[in-house]
Motif scaffolding. Structure first.
Motif, PDB file in Angstrom:
ATOM      1  N   LEU A 254       0.811  -1.210   0.000  1.00  0.00           N
ATOM      2  CA  LEU A 254       0.000   0.000   0.000  1.00  0.00           C
ATOM      3  C   LEU A 254       0.849   1.267   0.000  1.00  0.00           C
ATOM      4  O   LEU A 254       0.427   2.304  -0.517  1.00  0.00           O
ATOM      5  N   GLU A 255       2.030   1.199   0.563  1.00  0.00           N
ATOM      6  CA  GLU A 255       2.917   2.360   0.526  1.00  0.00           C
ATOM      7  C   GLU A 255       3.322   2.668  -0.918  1.00  0.00           C
ATOM      8  O   GLU A 255       3.367   3.828  -1.333  1.00  0.00           O
TER       9      GLU A 255
ATOM     10  N   GLU B 104       0.329   4.132  -2.676  1.00  0.00           N
ATOM     11  CA  GLU B 104       0.142   5.535  -2.300  1.00  0.00           C
ATOM     12  C   GLU B 104       1.000   6.452  -3.164  1.00  0.00           C
ATOM     13  O   GLU B 104       0.559   7.512  -3.617  1.00  0.00           O
TER      14      GLU B 104
ATOM     15  N   ASN C 138      -8.340  -4.043   3.823  1.00  0.00           N
ATOM     16  CA  ASN C 138      -8.530  -3.015   4.840  1.00  0.00           C
ATOM     17  C   ASN C 138      -8.989  -1.708   4.189  1.00  0.00           C
ATOM     18  O   ASN C 138      -8.913  -1.543   2.966  1.00  0.00           O
ATOM     19  N   ASN C 139      -9.430  -0.773   5.004  1.00  0.00           N
ATOM     20  CA  ASN C 139      -9.964   0.486   4.499  1.00  0.00           C
ATOM     21  C   ASN C 139      -8.904   1.371   3.864  1.00  0.00           C
ATOM     22  O   ASN C 139      -9.230   2.271   3.081  1.00  0.00           O
ATOM     23  N   LYS C 140      -7.631   1.139   4.200  1.00  0.00           N
ATOM     24  CA  LYS C 140      -6.562   1.955   3.630  1.00  0.00           C
ATOM     25  C   LYS C 140      -6.542   1.832   2.111  1.00  0.00           C
ATOM     26  O   LYS C 140      -6.336   2.823   1.396  1.00  0.00           O
ATOM     27  N   LEU C 141      -6.761   0.626   1.602  1.00  0.00           N
ATOM     28  CA  LEU C 141      -6.788   0.415   0.157  1.00  0.00           C
ATOM     29  C   LEU C 141      -7.924   1.222  -0.469  1.00  0.00           C
ATOM     30  O   LEU C 141      -7.733   1.894  -1.493  1.00  0.00           O
TER      31      LEU C 141
ATOM     32  N   GLN D 276      -9.333   3.897   0.731  1.00  0.00           N
ATOM     33  CA  GLN D 276      -9.010   5.313   0.853  1.00  0.00           C
ATOM     34  C   GLN D 276      -8.040   5.774  -0.233  1.00  0.00           C
ATOM     35  O   GLN D 276      -8.189   6.869  -0.797  1.00  0.00           O
ATOM     36  N   LEU D 277      -7.052   4.935  -0.553  1.00  0.00           N
ATOM     37  CA  LEU D 277      -6.079   5.302  -1.593  1.00  0.00           C
ATOM     38  C   LEU D 277      -6.746   5.367  -2.963  1.00  0.00           C
ATOM     39  O   LEU D 277      -6.494   6.294  -3.747  1.00  0.00           O
TER      40      LEU D 277
ATOM     41  N   GLN E  63      -8.688   8.467  -3.399  1.00  0.00           N
ATOM     42  CA  GLN E  63      -7.893   9.678  -3.592  1.00  0.00           C
ATOM     43  C   GLN E  63      -7.570   9.955  -5.058  1.00  0.00           C
ATOM     44  O   GLN E  63      -7.179  11.074  -5.409  1.00  0.00           O
TER      45      GLN E  63
END
Length: 281
Positions: free
Chosen positions: A71-72, A75, A105-108, A110-111, A114
């Motif tokens: 995910l980094e 991003e 997870n929600n991070k994916l 969210q990215l 964006q």
């Protein structure tokens, strides 16, 4: 596998075994997979309405999250795509390498949220998206991130009183692609772009009223050697592997080399790729 292909792959495997050692191995595993290439292409057609002159489309494909791509890194990719200021963003399949083993997870979400494009964000299924029972969770993830699925369907991209057709078909390996259904609302005057994960489908697509096919799936071969080219590509990406192909008087195919890796965590003479297409009326 015919004799020529067998010899090519056998020789390539031997050279890879001998050559991907020491510094070359380190480069192929640790350096080149992070060296993003941005390929710019101009698409000119009398069918493109004047309202879409200088219209910018960004295509990315085959991130294969979970297999040496995290995910980094995604991003960073999102930032690079947004810096290109696209009018339209297209994803042509294989978001996650193994959906059944991936830590969702929600991070994916969210990215992916964006990513910014005023005329919309669209995606199609790849074989890895359907594989590992990923069909539903991929749909839910992209839906939450404001992406529109094109699964044997089309969307009319509108500007002022003008428009063109953006269509997409289901994955050929694990889905049920239907080109006729995807194009059923198209009219004879429409400039038409088709998203198809597997590039070799172009030999079928050429029989339909499609101007541009955008594909991924091949990873460009991922490992390419001088005088030999790609060592291995998956089914439905054996004929059209990388770059631009004129399929017929009507159809042009662009094959994206993808972002991530699969099967083996190497790239050699085959950098990750973003495509930027600019339309000209």
């Amino acid at each position: 596998m015919n004799r020529r292909t067998f010899l090519k792959r056998s020789l390539g495997s031997l050279l890879t075994l001998l050559g991907l050692s020491g510094g070359t191995y380190f480069y192929a595993r640790e350096i080149e997979p992070s060296l993003l290439t941005i390929t710019e292409e101009s698409i000119t057609s009398p069918q493109i309405p004047a309202a879409f002159n200088q219209f910018k489309i960004v295509q990315f494909s085959d991130t294969h999250l979970g297999f040496h791509y995290d995910l980094e890194q995604l991003e960073s990719l999102v930032s690079k795509i947004n810096n290109l200021k696209p009018d339209l963003i297209l994803f042509t399949g294989d978001l996650v390498d193994e959906p059944n083993n991936y830590h969702w997870n929600n991070k994916l979400i969210q990215l992916l949220q964006q990513l910014e494009a005023p005329e919309g964000k669209f995606w199609i299924y790849g074989n890895h998206d359907h594989g590992g029972y990923g069909t539903e969770i991929l749909y839910e993830t992209f839906e939450a991130a404001n992406f529109t699925l094109l699964q044997n369907s089309a969307s009319r991209i509108q500007r002022e009183d003008a428009s063109f057709v953006l269509a997409g078909i289901d994955d050929a390996m694990l889905g049920d692609p239907d080109i006729s259904q995807a194009l059923e609302e198209r009219t004879d005057s429409d400039f038409t772009i088709l998203l198809a994960h597997e590039p070799d489908l172009a030999d079928v697509v050429k029989n339909y009223p499609v101007d541009i096919q955008l594909s991924g799936h091949s990873h460009g071969g991922q490992v390419r050697l001088p005088f030999i080219g790609d060592l291995y590509t998956p089914a439905y990406a054996e004929k059209y592997v990388q770059g631009k192909y004129t399929i017929s008087d009507k159809l042009t195919l662009y094959v994206n080399s993808g972002i991530g890796t699969t099967r083996l965590p190497y790239r050699f003479l085959c950098r990750p790729e973003l495509h930027v297409f600019t339309l000209h009326s």
